[in-house]
Each structure stands twice: as C-alpha cells, then as structure tokens.
Design a protein around this motif. Structure first.
Motif, PDB file in Angstrom:
ATOM      1  N   THR A  53       0.856  -1.177   0.000  1.00 30.83           N
ATOM      2  CA  THR A  53       0.000   0.000   0.000  1.00 30.83           C
ATOM      3  C   THR A  53       0.898   1.234   0.000  1.00 30.83           C
ATOM      4  OG1 THR A  53      -0.049   0.132   2.407  1.00 30.83           O
ATOM      5  CG2 THR A  53      -1.735  -1.235   1.345  1.00 30.83           C
ATOM      6  N   LEU A  54       0.290   2.403  -0.202  1.00 31.47           N
ATOM      7  CA  LEU A  54       1.061   3.643  -0.119  1.00 31.47           C
ATOM      8  C   LEU A  54       1.736   3.775   1.245  1.00 31.47           C
ATOM      9  CD1 LEU A  54      -1.099   6.355  -1.911  1.00 31.47           C
ATOM     10  CD2 LEU A  54       1.313   5.871  -2.361  1.00 31.47           C
ATOM     11  N   SER A  69       2.532   9.812  -2.567  1.00 30.05           N
ATOM     12  CA  SER A  69       1.342   9.944  -3.404  1.00 30.05           C
ATOM     13  C   SER A  69       1.542  11.015  -4.468  1.00 30.05           C
ATOM     14  CB  SER A  69       0.126  10.286  -2.532  1.00 30.05           C
ATOM     15  OG  SER A  69      -1.024  10.482  -3.342  1.00 30.05           O
ATOM     16  N   LYS A  70       2.136  12.146  -4.085  1.00 26.05           N
ATOM     17  CA  LYS A  70       2.379  13.227  -5.045  1.00 26.05           C
ATOM     18  C   LYS A  70       3.383  12.803  -6.114  1.00 26.05           C
ATOM     19  CE  LYS A  70       1.306  17.025  -1.886  1.00 26.05           C
ATOM     20  NZ  LYS A  70       1.861  18.175  -1.123  1.00 26.05           N
ATOM     21  N   ILE A  71       4.394  12.022  -5.717  1.00 23.79           N
ATOM     22  CA  ILE A  71       5.385  11.543  -6.691  1.00 23.79           C
ATOM     23  C   ILE A  71       4.707  10.623  -7.696  1.00 23.79           C
ATOM     24  CG2 ILE A  71       7.437  10.090  -6.994  1.00 23.79           C
ATOM     25  CD1 ILE A  71       8.421  11.120  -4.284  1.00 23.79           C
ATOM     26  N   MET A  76       4.743  16.310  -7.997  1.00 22.51           N
ATOM     27  CA  MET A  76       5.983  16.900  -7.494  1.00 22.51           C
ATOM     28  C   MET A  76       7.172  16.144  -8.063  1.00 22.51           C
ATOM     29  SD  MET A  76       6.449  15.573  -3.526  1.00 22.51           S
ATOM     30  CE  MET A  76       8.081  16.319  -3.445  1.00 22.51           C
ATOM     31  N   SER A  77       8.279  16.843  -8.205  1.00 24.53           N
ATOM     32  CA  SER A  77       9.525  16.229  -8.655  1.00 24.53           C
ATOM     33  C   SER A  77      10.369  15.919  -7.430  1.00 24.53           C
ATOM     34  CB  SER A  77      10.289  17.173  -9.592  1.00 24.53           C
ATOM     35  OG  SER A  77       9.537  17.434 -10.764  1.00 24.53           O
ATOM     36  N   PRO A  78      10.672  14.659  -7.180  1.00 23.85           N
ATOM     37  CA  PRO A  78      11.425  14.311  -5.972  1.00 23.85           C
ATOM     38  C   PRO A  78      12.858  14.794  -6.033  1.00 23.85           C
ATOM     39  CG  PRO A  78      11.195  12.403  -7.401  1.00 23.85           C
ATOM     40  CD  PRO A  78      10.349  13.490  -8.009  1.00 23.85           C
TER      41      PRO A  78
END
Length: 219
Positions: A53-54, A69-71, A76-78
């Motif tokens: 899971t996340l 989740s954003k990645i 977003m750019s990590p």
C-alpha cells in the motif's frame, strides 16, 4: 603438468571486452536516446508489484505518505535524496527507477550440465568444474569446486575480484577465511554470500576434499 595458479574468476574477467560490458552508441556513431519514462507511473508499478500500500511503501522508504502519493501522481519532482530513499525502500538502485521493464524482450536461453561433464580447471588449491559453459554473455559464473587446500598458507595471498559471490557447501567441512571477518566453519547445507572484492580463501578441514558450489556475478 604445469598448473595455472591464476584464480579462475580472474581469467574469465580478463576475457570480457568493453563491448560486452556496455554499449553507449548506435552503429552509426549516434548516441542512443532513451525513451521518456513516467517516473510516477514507474514508482507506482514497482510498489504494486510488491503488493504494498502507499503507507507500506512510504514506511519502507522513510517518506511521508502524502509525498509518495504526489510523486506517483506527478504532482511533485522528488529530490535526489528522496530518490535514494525510494530506491533503498524498493530494494533497487536509483538508475532502476528510470529503467522501464523489458516485457517484450523474452530470452529462452538454457544450458544443462550433466554431473561430471563440466569443463575442469585445476589449480593447486582448488579443482573447478565450470557449469553452464555453453551460454555466452552470462551475468553469473556457476562452478562446482573441490577444495584441495588444507591451510591458508597454501594460497599466494588473498583471492579477490570484482562482483559478488555465493558459496554453498555440498559435502565435507570447509573453513571460510575473509579479510574483515573471523574464519567460519561451514558444513553441508551451509552457505555464504559476500562481496568478492573482499579478500577470501576457503580450505577443507575434512579428511577428504570438500565440495562446494560457487556462483560469482560477472557485473
């Protein structure tokens, strides 16, 4: 008969040419361009392939769930630090995050070596039998070895080479000497996985020569 004392892995590594190790250009001299990769989709694919899971994946990587989740959703750019954490959490290297799996490239190679039919390679301390020898461009070098040595004094210093190595005791009792660890006695069924760049030697402490299976990476 004059015996070649050169460790077998050293002889084989010398046979690998730069062309076999990496190709960085097309035949016409043009640098190959990699296909664009959706990093978020790649991370999601790697996570789901592990049935995580996340929350589980974020915990493994030491990242916040919202960050992961954003990645995955391309929001977003990590940073490089986040990429390193992701790679560690997923148990892969950073470059593998940007390498798409080659689903359409299926190799059906196989090599069968019947007992006692492998090519023998004798040294003063070991007697090797090469396995899977008919395959070229292998990523691993498997061989069965008879351990003749009874003392580390029989070796001309440490054996060391690139790659990683797996040792499995088939018969008898051996003692594994390594550069950074105390010697360890190993019996049938025991195994060890170690960095082959670390000096190592194996001797038999049995009345008879011990037999082991060795698998060495060639990358």
């Amino acid at each position: 008969m004059q015996v070649d004392r050169t460790p077998i892995i050293d002889r084989i590594m010398k046979q690998k040419t730069p062309e076999n190790l990496i190709r960085v250009a097309r035949e016409n001299g043009q640098t190959a361009e990699a296909e664009p990769l959706n990093l978020g989709a790649r991370v999601r694919e790697l996570r789901k392939s592990r049935n995580w899971t996340l929350e589980q994946a974020a915990g493994q990587a030491g990242l916040a769930r919202s960050t992961l989740s954003k990645i995955e959703n391309g929001q977003m750019s990590p940073t490089y630090e986040a990429l390193k954490k992701l790679a560690v959490g997923l148990e892969i290297s950073v470059p593998q995050l940007f390498t798409a799996p080659k689903r359409d490239q299926i190799n059906g190679r196989m090599s069968v070596t019947k007992s006692g039919t492998g090519t023998p390679q004798a040294t003063v301390t070991y007697e090797h039998e090469l396995l899977g020898e008919t395959l070229t461009n292998k990523q691993m070098l498997p061989y069965r070895a008879r351990i003749r040595a009874r003392s580390v004094e029989e070796f001309d210093g440490w054996v060391r080479h690139d790659g990683e190595e797996f040792l499995y005791v088939l018969t008898g009792v051996v003692r594994l000497y390594t550069e950074f660890y105390e010697p360890i006695e190993m019996r049938r069924g025991d195994s060890a996985y170690y960095d082959a760049a670390m000096g190592h030697n194996v001797i038999s402490v049995s009345a008879d020569d011990a037999m082991i299976l060795w698998v060495t990476s060639l990358v």
